[in-house]
Design a protein around this motif. Structure first.
Motif, PDB file in Angstrom:
ATOM      1  N   ALA A  49       0.828  -1.210   0.000  1.00  0.00           N
ATOM      2  CA  ALA A  49       0.000   0.000   0.000  1.00  0.00           C
ATOM      3  C   ALA A  49       0.862   1.260   0.000  1.00  0.00           C
ATOM      4  CB  ALA A  49      -0.938  -0.002   1.201  1.00  0.00           C
ATOM      5  N   GLU A  50       1.941   1.247   0.771  1.00  0.00           N
ATOM      6  CA  GLU A  50       2.836   2.406   0.800  1.00  0.00           C
ATOM      7  C   GLU A  50       3.481   2.634  -0.561  1.00  0.00           C
ATOM      8  OE1 GLU A  50       4.679   2.880   5.192  1.00  0.00           O
ATOM      9  OE2 GLU A  50       5.103   0.970   4.208  1.00  0.00           O
ATOM     10  N   ILE A  51       3.917   1.576  -1.198  1.00  0.00           N
ATOM     11  CA  ILE A  51       4.568   1.713  -2.508  1.00  0.00           C
ATOM     12  C   ILE A  51       3.575   2.212  -3.558  1.00  0.00           C
ATOM     13  CG2 ILE A  51       5.675   0.433  -4.382  1.00  0.00           C
ATOM     14  CD1 ILE A  51       6.900  -1.377  -2.110  1.00  0.00           C
ATOM     15  N   VAL A  52       2.395   1.609  -3.599  1.00  0.00           N
ATOM     16  CA  VAL A  52       1.379   2.029  -4.568  1.00  0.00           C
ATOM     17  C   VAL A  52       0.966   3.484  -4.305  1.00  0.00           C
ATOM     18  CG1 VAL A  52      -1.006   1.637  -5.335  1.00  0.00           C
ATOM     19  CG2 VAL A  52       0.551  -0.296  -5.033  1.00  0.00           C
ATOM     20  N   GLY A  53       0.764   3.837  -3.037  1.00  0.00           N
ATOM     21  CA  GLY A  53       0.415   5.216  -2.695  1.00  0.00           C
ATOM     22  C   GLY A  53       1.513   6.188  -3.081  1.00  0.00           C
ATOM     23  N   ALA A  54       2.754   5.804  -2.874  1.00  0.00           N
ATOM     24  CA  ALA A  54       3.886   6.663  -3.230  1.00  0.00           C
ATOM     25  C   ALA A  54       3.944   6.887  -4.744  1.00  0.00           C
ATOM     26  CB  ALA A  54       5.191   6.039  -2.736  1.00  0.00           C
ATOM     27  N   ILE A  55       3.727   5.835  -5.501  1.00  0.00           N
ATOM     28  CA  ILE A  55       3.732   5.965  -6.969  1.00  0.00           C
ATOM     29  C   ILE A  55       2.612   6.902  -7.412  1.00  0.00           C
ATOM     30  CG2 ILE A  55       3.318   4.718  -9.135  1.00  0.00           C
ATOM     31  CD1 ILE A  55       4.760   2.300  -7.766  1.00  0.00           C
ATOM     32  N   ALA A  56       1.420   6.707  -6.862  1.00  0.00           N
ATOM     33  CA  ALA A  56       0.281   7.562  -7.232  1.00  0.00           C
ATOM     34  C   ALA A  56       0.542   9.016  -6.835  1.00  0.00           C
ATOM     35  CB  ALA A  56      -0.995   7.051  -6.570  1.00  0.00           C
ATOM     36  N   LEU A  57       1.117   9.219  -5.655  1.00  0.00           N
ATOM     37  CA  LEU A  57       1.377  10.570  -5.171  1.00  0.00           C
ATOM     38  C   LEU A  57       2.425  11.279  -6.021  1.00  0.00           C
ATOM     39  CD1 LEU A  57       0.699  12.585  -2.866  1.00  0.00           C
ATOM     40  CD2 LEU A  57       2.607  11.595  -1.593  1.00  0.00           C
ATOM     41  N   ALA A  58       3.417  10.550  -6.486  1.00  0.00           N
ATOM     42  CA  ALA A  58       4.546  11.166  -7.187  1.00  0.00           C
ATOM     43  C   ALA A  58       4.287  11.432  -8.661  1.00  0.00           C
ATOM     44  CB  ALA A  58       5.789  10.285  -7.046  1.00  0.00           C
ATOM     45  N   GLN A  59       3.342  10.736  -9.261  1.00  0.00           N
ATOM     46  CA  GLN A  59       3.163  10.885 -10.710  1.00  0.00           C
ATOM     47  C   GLN A  59       2.565  12.257 -11.025  1.00  0.00           C
ATOM     48  OE1 GLN A  59       0.037  10.965 -12.426  1.00  0.00           O
ATOM     49  NE2 GLN A  59      -0.891  11.053 -10.414  1.00  0.00           N
ATOM     50  N   PRO A  60       3.056  12.898 -12.083  1.00  0.00           N
ATOM     51  CA  PRO A  60       2.616  14.255 -12.401  1.00  0.00           C
ATOM     52  C   PRO A  60       1.456  14.351 -13.403  1.00  0.00           C
ATOM     53  CG  PRO A  60       4.544  13.710 -13.694  1.00  0.00           C
ATOM     54  CD  PRO A  60       4.246  12.510 -12.817  1.00  0.00           C
ATOM     55  N   TRP A  61       0.988  13.232 -13.953  1.00  0.00           N
ATOM     56  CA  TRP A  61       0.065  13.275 -15.077  1.00  0.00           C
ATOM     57  C   TRP A  61      -1.392  13.374 -14.693  1.00  0.00           C
ATOM     58  CZ3 TRP A  61       3.710   9.289 -14.570  1.00  0.00           C
ATOM     59  CH2 TRP A  61       4.910   9.544 -15.226  1.00  0.00           C
ATOM     60  N   SER A  62      -1.801  12.771 -13.616  1.00  0.00           N
ATOM     61  CA  SER A  62      -3.218  12.692 -13.283  1.00  0.00           C
ATOM     62  C   SER A  62      -3.477  13.258 -11.892  1.00  0.00           C
ATOM     63  CB  SER A  62      -3.680  11.235 -13.340  1.00  0.00           C
ATOM     64  OG  SER A  62      -4.971  11.098 -12.807  1.00  0.00           O
ATOM     65  N   LYS A  63      -4.192  14.368 -11.873  1.00  0.00           N
ATOM     66  CA  LYS A  63      -4.531  14.981 -10.587  1.00  0.00           C
ATOM     67  C   LYS A  63      -5.406  14.046  -9.756  1.00  0.00           C
ATOM     68  CE  LYS A  63      -6.616  19.183  -8.743  1.00  0.00           C
ATOM     69  NZ  LYS A  63      -7.268  20.452  -9.092  1.00  0.00           N
ATOM     70  N   SER A  64      -6.331  13.359 -10.392  1.00  0.00           N
ATOM     71  CA  SER A  64      -7.223  12.467  -9.635  1.00  0.00           C
ATOM     72  C   SER A  64      -6.458  11.274  -9.059  1.00  0.00           C
ATOM     73  CB  SER A  64      -8.398  11.999 -10.493  1.00  0.00           C
ATOM     74  OG  SER A  64      -7.955  11.294 -11.621  1.00  0.00           O
ATOM     75  N   LEU A  65      -5.481  10.758  -9.782  1.00  0.00           N
ATOM     76  CA  LEU A  65      -4.667   9.662  -9.261  1.00  0.00           C
ATOM     77  C   LEU A  65      -3.785  10.145  -8.113  1.00  0.00           C
ATOM     78  CD1 LEU A  65      -3.880   6.698  -9.451  1.00  0.00           C
ATOM     79  CD2 LEU A  65      -2.207   7.325 -11.209  1.00  0.00           C
ATOM     80  N   ARG A  66      -3.243  11.356  -8.257  1.00  0.00           N
ATOM     81  CA  ARG A  66      -2.433  11.947  -7.184  1.00  0.00           C
ATOM     82  C   ARG A  66      -3.295  12.152  -5.929  1.00  0.00           C
ATOM     83  NH1 ARG A  66      -0.273  15.131 -10.352  1.00  0.00           N
ATOM     84  NH2 ARG A  66      -1.600  16.932 -10.061  1.00  0.00           N
TER      85      ARG A  66
END
Length: 133
Positions: A49-66
């Motif tokens: 969960a931490e890894i998946v959350g970190a990836i979602a938080l760091a990606q710059p392309w999708s505001k909704s995913l962030r």
């Protein structure tokens, strides 16, 4: 600029913590409250969960995913708080006091800040920095 920097720092810290949960679960198992079922699986899945959350938080392309990553990491920080409390209790019960109050008291106060930081860095909230109209 500050938000983006903190976003990346927080994502990196969560990714590292997630990898540690998976690669070296023993310390996390030791602080797990006794009422948690299947503690090994819980530690593994919290790492994922931490890894998946970190990836979602760091990606710059999708505001909704962030936003989803930020909300997920904030919820995660709330959910692991019982383990932090249990760690505090375990340490204080040892003869030497474990890591001591100088470690545990700031950690207890930091947990709500970490929840807020995930939400703020992920752009979910602007509080308390929003401008009045």
């Amino acid at each position: 600029m500050i938000r983006t920097g903190l976003n990346l720092v927080l994502a990196a810290l969560y990714a590292i913590a997630g990898c540690l949960h998976i690669a070296a679960p023993r310390p996390f198992m030791e602080i797990m409250p006794g009422w948690v079922p299947a503690p090994g699986a819980v530690v593994l899945w919290t790492g994922i969960a931490e890894i998946v959350g970190a990836i979602a938080l760091a990606q710059p392309w999708s505001k909704s995913l962030r936003h989803a990553g930020a909300i997920g990491l904030a919820i995660y920080a709330v959910c692991v708080f019982p383990a932090n409390i249990n760690h505090f209790a375990i340490d204080m019960a040892t003869a030497d006091g474990g890591l001591g109050l100088a470690y545990h008291i700031p950690r207890m106060f930091a947990q709500p800040v970490i929840v807020w930081l995930a939400l703020w860095a992920g752009g979910v909230t602007d509080w308390p920095f929003r401008r009045r109209r």
